[in-house]
Design an enzyme around this catalytic site. Structure first.
Site, PDB file in Angstrom:
ATOM      1  N   THR A 269       0.827  -1.193   0.000  1.00 57.30           N
ATOM      2  CA  THR A 269       0.000   0.000   0.000  1.00 57.30           C
ATOM      3  C   THR A 269       0.866   1.250   0.000  1.00 57.30           C
ATOM      4  O   THR A 269       0.606   2.201  -0.744  1.00 57.30           O
ATOM      5  CB  THR A 269      -0.907   0.006   1.249  1.00 57.30           C
ATOM      6  OG1 THR A 269      -1.580  -1.239   1.304  1.00 57.30           O
ATOM      7  CG2 THR A 269      -1.899   1.137   1.187  1.00 57.30           C
ATOM      8  N   THR A 270       1.891   1.233   0.835  1.00 55.12           N
ATOM      9  CA  THR A 270       2.790   2.378   0.929  1.00 55.12           C
ATOM     10  C   THR A 270       3.502   2.615  -0.399  1.00 55.12           C
ATOM     11  O   THR A 270       3.939   3.728  -0.691  1.00 55.12           O
ATOM     12  CB  THR A 270       3.826   2.139   2.050  1.00 55.12           C
ATOM     13  OG1 THR A 270       3.149   1.647   3.203  1.00 55.12           O
ATOM     14  CG2 THR A 270       4.574   3.397   2.405  1.00 55.12           C
TER      15      THR A 270
ATOM     16  N   TYR B 225     -13.205  -3.851  -0.885  1.00 54.38           N
ATOM     17  CA  TYR B 225     -14.383  -3.318  -1.573  1.00 54.38           C
ATOM     18  C   TYR B 225     -15.498  -4.349  -1.735  1.00 54.38           C
ATOM     19  O   TYR B 225     -16.671  -4.015  -1.571  1.00 54.38           O
ATOM     20  CB  TYR B 225     -13.967  -2.780  -2.961  1.00 54.38           C
ATOM     21  CG  TYR B 225     -15.060  -2.047  -3.694  1.00 54.38           C
ATOM     22  CD1 TYR B 225     -15.334  -0.723  -3.385  1.00 54.38           C
ATOM     23  CD2 TYR B 225     -15.827  -2.670  -4.659  1.00 54.38           C
ATOM     24  CE1 TYR B 225     -16.341  -0.038  -4.053  1.00 54.38           C
ATOM     25  CE2 TYR B 225     -16.838  -2.000  -5.318  1.00 54.38           C
ATOM     26  CZ  TYR B 225     -17.091  -0.682  -5.012  1.00 54.38           C
ATOM     27  OH  TYR B 225     -18.084  -0.011  -5.657  1.00 54.38           O
TER      28      TYR B 225
ATOM     29  N   TYR C 152      -2.614 -10.098   4.312  1.00 50.08           N
ATOM     30  CA  TYR C 152      -2.579  -8.686   4.729  1.00 50.08           C
ATOM     31  C   TYR C 152      -4.004  -8.288   5.127  1.00 50.08           C
ATOM     32  O   TYR C 152      -4.869  -8.136   4.286  1.00 50.08           O
ATOM     33  CB  TYR C 152      -2.050  -7.828   3.582  1.00 50.08           C
ATOM     34  CG  TYR C 152      -1.948  -6.349   3.848  1.00 50.08           C
ATOM     35  CD1 TYR C 152      -1.993  -5.823   5.137  1.00 50.08           C
ATOM     36  CD2 TYR C 152      -1.781  -5.453   2.800  1.00 50.08           C
ATOM     37  CE1 TYR C 152      -1.883  -4.469   5.364  1.00 50.08           C
ATOM     38  CE2 TYR C 152      -1.676  -4.085   3.013  1.00 50.08           C
ATOM     39  CZ  TYR C 152      -1.730  -3.600   4.299  1.00 50.08           C
ATOM     40  OH  TYR C 152      -1.622  -2.241   4.524  1.00 50.08           O
TER      41      TYR C 152
ATOM     42  N   ARG D 208      -9.038  -0.255   5.432  1.00 44.47           N
ATOM     43  CA  ARG D 208      -8.976   0.012   3.996  1.00 44.47           C
ATOM     44  C   ARG D 208      -9.877  -0.924   3.189  1.00 44.47           C
ATOM     45  O   ARG D 208     -10.433  -0.535   2.168  1.00 44.47           O
ATOM     46  CB  ARG D 208      -7.534  -0.153   3.476  1.00 44.47           C
ATOM     47  CG  ARG D 208      -6.597   0.955   3.925  1.00 44.47           C
ATOM     48  CD  ARG D 208      -5.209   0.779   3.290  1.00 44.47           C
ATOM     49  NE  ARG D 208      -4.268   1.764   3.782  1.00 44.47           N
ATOM     50  CZ  ARG D 208      -4.066   2.958   3.225  1.00 44.47           C
ATOM     51  NH1 ARG D 208      -4.736   3.294   2.154  1.00 44.47           N
ATOM     52  NH2 ARG D 208      -3.187   3.805   3.735  1.00 44.47           N
TER      53      ARG D 208
ATOM     54  N   LYS E 185       0.221  -9.953   8.028  1.00 41.69           N
ATOM     55  CA  LYS E 185       0.388  -8.559   8.434  1.00 41.69           C
ATOM     56  C   LYS E 185      -0.978  -8.100   8.912  1.00 41.69           C
ATOM     57  O   LYS E 185      -1.934  -8.030   8.132  1.00 41.69           O
ATOM     58  CB  LYS E 185       0.847  -7.704   7.254  1.00 41.69           C
ATOM     59  CG  LYS E 185       0.929  -6.206   7.587  1.00 41.69           C
ATOM     60  CD  LYS E 185       1.286  -5.357   6.367  1.00 41.69           C
ATOM     61  CE  LYS E 185       1.350  -3.871   6.736  1.00 41.69           C
ATOM     62  NZ  LYS E 185       1.536  -3.017   5.536  1.00 41.69           N
TER      63      LYS E 185
ATOM     64  N   ILE F 280       5.692  -4.474  10.314  1.00 45.69           N
ATOM     65  CA  ILE F 280       5.852  -3.995   8.940  1.00 45.69           C
ATOM     66  C   ILE F 280       5.509  -2.525   8.992  1.00 45.69           C
ATOM     67  O   ILE F 280       4.383  -2.141   9.301  1.00 45.69           O
ATOM     68  CB  ILE F 280       4.966  -4.783   7.958  1.00 45.69           C
ATOM     69  CG1 ILE F 280       5.432  -6.252   7.938  1.00 45.69           C
ATOM     70  CG2 ILE F 280       5.035  -4.162   6.559  1.00 45.69           C
ATOM     71  CD1 ILE F 280       4.675  -7.156   6.983  1.00 45.69           C
TER      72      ILE F 280
END
Lengths: 292, 292, 292, 292
Positions: free
Chosen positions: A45-46, A109, A135, A140, A163, A203
């Site tokens: 994502t980062t 989503y 993850y 999100r 994560k 992380i």
């Protein structure tokens, strides 16, 4: 990988023309290894991965393997909310020599069921040449992957860890109910408590800037010096929160640009901080020295 | 489009082999037009669009235009959390003759700022041959598009309206502070109250099953018969909630399969309801007759 | 009571020395009846009742009955999170001639179970000489009284209705599943939609200031003029929200003080608005004329 | 008090006739001191204090001082959402010899502002003969006391500390930004992490049952044995959660009744667990031996 406790979810540096800046990536990676990162998430994502094409992603991973050159564990992002596409990309990425793990996000989503999550991750794991990490980030994805689902998936030999971006209660539960399973918090402010509860590590976004302090903190814990570790943590915590006071990774990119590691470029739908926002973030981060 | 008040967010029927079933799509579309739908969202969330390839999406839209043949307004989904990809797809879709609007979702997962949202939608609108509708659904995207942002975007001539999945307070605010702007609730249980507050209508899942009742309800409101409209609404409401008691669109697909309109197929990461779940949903829906 | 559709949850005016100001109460009450209130909650949350002693409460109720003198329905607050104390006070209050109903809040803070709520309300109802109304406001009590619990309590002949501060979905459910049961929204912004869904009306703070507009709105709905009612509602809505932009009832007290109806006094733990806060509130309220 | 790190928020035992059972209280207190409690909250939430009359509360505190007889620190609950009443009761309680601190809850239900909270706590502190502890529990009070408000109140010499029921991020902030300020987590699952972050300890419900394990855990931390402390914590955590799986203190009362320390009595609005609920709780608690 057992030794990768501070894993930086590394940004994707862009040139002013918004192309991937591999030169900046190399400089930054070397700096992060020098300041304590023993692992990386590339294409997370980062890394603004939703804005990369598949071809860009694959080139990024191949070049990153060469840059790291065995000095750290590499975890490569491959997930999406399309199971078929995730299977295909994970399979392709997992064949790149030097990739340690594929990071597969909970499908965002679409808000599928726990059964749907089991089916998704089982299918992806079955088609990967390297173990996968789950993850789980409900803030999100809009969906909670429950502890029981995680524990069930942990029995899959090709699912190596997680994560987790929820609560320390969940971290504690997962550690207690799995074996040989990597448990990372993805929340920087939990970096100390998660480790002290038995997690593998963190992380991190903050380790772009505070790797040395985080390394010292983890060393102190390993030495049983809880008080001094806490003192570091309490001072880092507001800085960690500041990195999420605007859409991540725009604050950390502004800070790294200030330090000279990269251009302050990002891709839509993200936009760089305004000048006033940048001033506020840099003040909160109290950056000193450390220029590239 | 001003006349499209009940807009069905139509499912994408799949064959047992998980290919798009155009024959079922045609049969279902005709049924929906006959029961009161005056518009459609094709390729929306209910259409499991994240699981379609771009090629499938374009074929779906082209064939759907032929099926509808001018009998209803067509709104085609084109959004994602990658601005560049959204621009490209919207541009391509907007050139298909017969598409009335492109539906562009707030970028999910990436959690950009309000400035980022302004930039994203402005860029997409500038590259579309048809007006776009914003799709604001924080429960899936993980981000709230604020009323002030919506009002600012409403001044863009190529942004024609919004599908809003938040509160009636927000619906009321948007209606009051915009002109010539289509305001749809995307929450079926708000179908009556939103219209009574001045919204254009509803983009609906429930209209797959209860189109006739919803049409009658809207007609009663137009006649000033508030009490009888409310009576219909109160009876529909638990059924509308039942359609989201499991990941949508799996309940409505189970119901439509029961009625004979399509196969009960969906694509991962969604999975069809279990037999027990299906029984519970069908009982709550109280479906009678209506078989295709 | 069937006719009390706009019920003002009236403030308790205090003198500058923080004694109950009965003279102001009389003036305000007359004004509210003149502007459309057909009922009152006296000694509710808006009345700062937690800060009144039992003796003050009883005196307040007795004098209020005299002031109203049969011109409106009176609902008197008697609830707390101590069942025994609630029983005793409700019993005492219910013997005051002229009190129509006792308003009994869901026990706050204690977070009991649904069974506990059934036991609490059954015990209180059994000891009251007048019917009780339930007051369900999870945002203050920290506990959700579920729809099924409400429907079960509605069968109790001495439980006459509810003031509900949750969603319109709940309002709709309660109206549909009860008979001869008063259903009030306690959320001003729901005043229109709740009525249009079949609720009895609203227990309101805004009616202190906008009673005439709310009365007109309700009359329009009764005449089937949905559009004009909506137009009034959309204009009132931001003002209604402004009345809760600071701890209620401090904004409405500031406004009523500005209009000359009372002193701007309240009791701890509430504090009057600062001058800047007051300016912001008055601007949002757009008060004109109407001075006492 | 600096030495009171495991503080039990002790239940109020009732006889089958729902009178305070002082004999059971004495037996239980002795047991808790023997198993590691170095402090007590008497008359807290767990003590069902909203259901006690003022006279009962004062008698309870006086007798509890005699029972404890200097063997542990005593913190007595005195707060409510009526500032004047809180001042009066705190003043009275604070004159009882042997009370160490008054515990003053954030005013529930009334949702005052941060300024209101500053005024409330300053007024109460000014009228107390003993230092007060703030009790911040948004899940019950419906209001968040912000970190900045806490830090400001910490400068008041008669405000000695806080019982905080929010996040570890807040705990960390408060520890870092105060001096000589007692910081307790009121969340049992945070017992380990809060201490490791520098907090004073925990105000606990679980210590009624697991005092010995919690004492061992804290001793291990003091010895720098993080791993073994974590192992204890991870095993206690689901049991701690089980104690809040039904309205507290009904689960802990059921467990203590099972162990023979008290009758399974509570006062409305709480109701004892059903037999099935009790079985589920006792199974989750895995109680062995330890009968009184």
């Amino acid at each position: 990988m057992k030794n990768a406790d501070i894993v930086t979810a590394i940004v994707t540096p862009f040139t002013p023309e918004n192309e991937i800046d591999f030169s900046a990536l190399e400089k930054l990676t070397n700096h992060l290894i020098a300041t304590g990162s023993t692992g990386f998430v590339i294409g997370g994502t980062t890394g603004e991965t939703p804005t990369l094409t598949n071809d860009e992603q694959l080139e990024l991973y191949r070049k990153f393997v060469q840059i790291v050159a065995g000095r750290a564990v590499i975890i490569a992002g491959t997930g999406s909310n399309n199971t078929a596409a995730t299977i295909a990309l994970t399979n392709e990425v997992s064949q790149i020599q030097g990739i340690g793990y594929a990071l597969v996000v909970v499908p965002y989503y679409s808000k599928t069921s726990q059964r749907g999550l089991l089916a998704h991750f089982s299918a992806v794991a079955a088609n990967s040449k390297v173990p996968i990490l789950i993850y789980n980030i409900p803030g999100r994805t809009g969906i909670v992957m429950e502890n029981e689902t995680i524990v069930e998936l942990a029995h899959n030999k090709n699912i190596a860890g997680i994560k987790q971006c929820t609560s320390l209660n969940d971290i504690s539960f997962i550690v207690e109910h799995t074996n040989d399973f990597l448990v990372y918090t993805g929340e920087d402010p939990q970096a100390l408590s998660a480790k002290e509860l038995g997690a593998t590590g963190v992380i991190s976004v903050a380790s772009h800037l505070y790797g040395a302090e985080m390394r010292e903190m983890y060393t102190l814990v390993d030495q049983g010096n809880v008080l001094d570790a806490a003192s570091i943590m309490r001072k880092l915590q507001p800085k960690m929160l500041a990195l999420f006071s605007y859409p991540s990774p725009t604050p950390v990119k502004a800070a790294l640009a200030y330090q000279g590691y990269l251009y302050n470029s990002c891709r839509l739908p993200l936009v760089p901080l305004t000048s006033a926002e940048e001033d506020a973030v840099l003040a909160a981060l109290e950056l000193v020295g450390g220029h590239a």
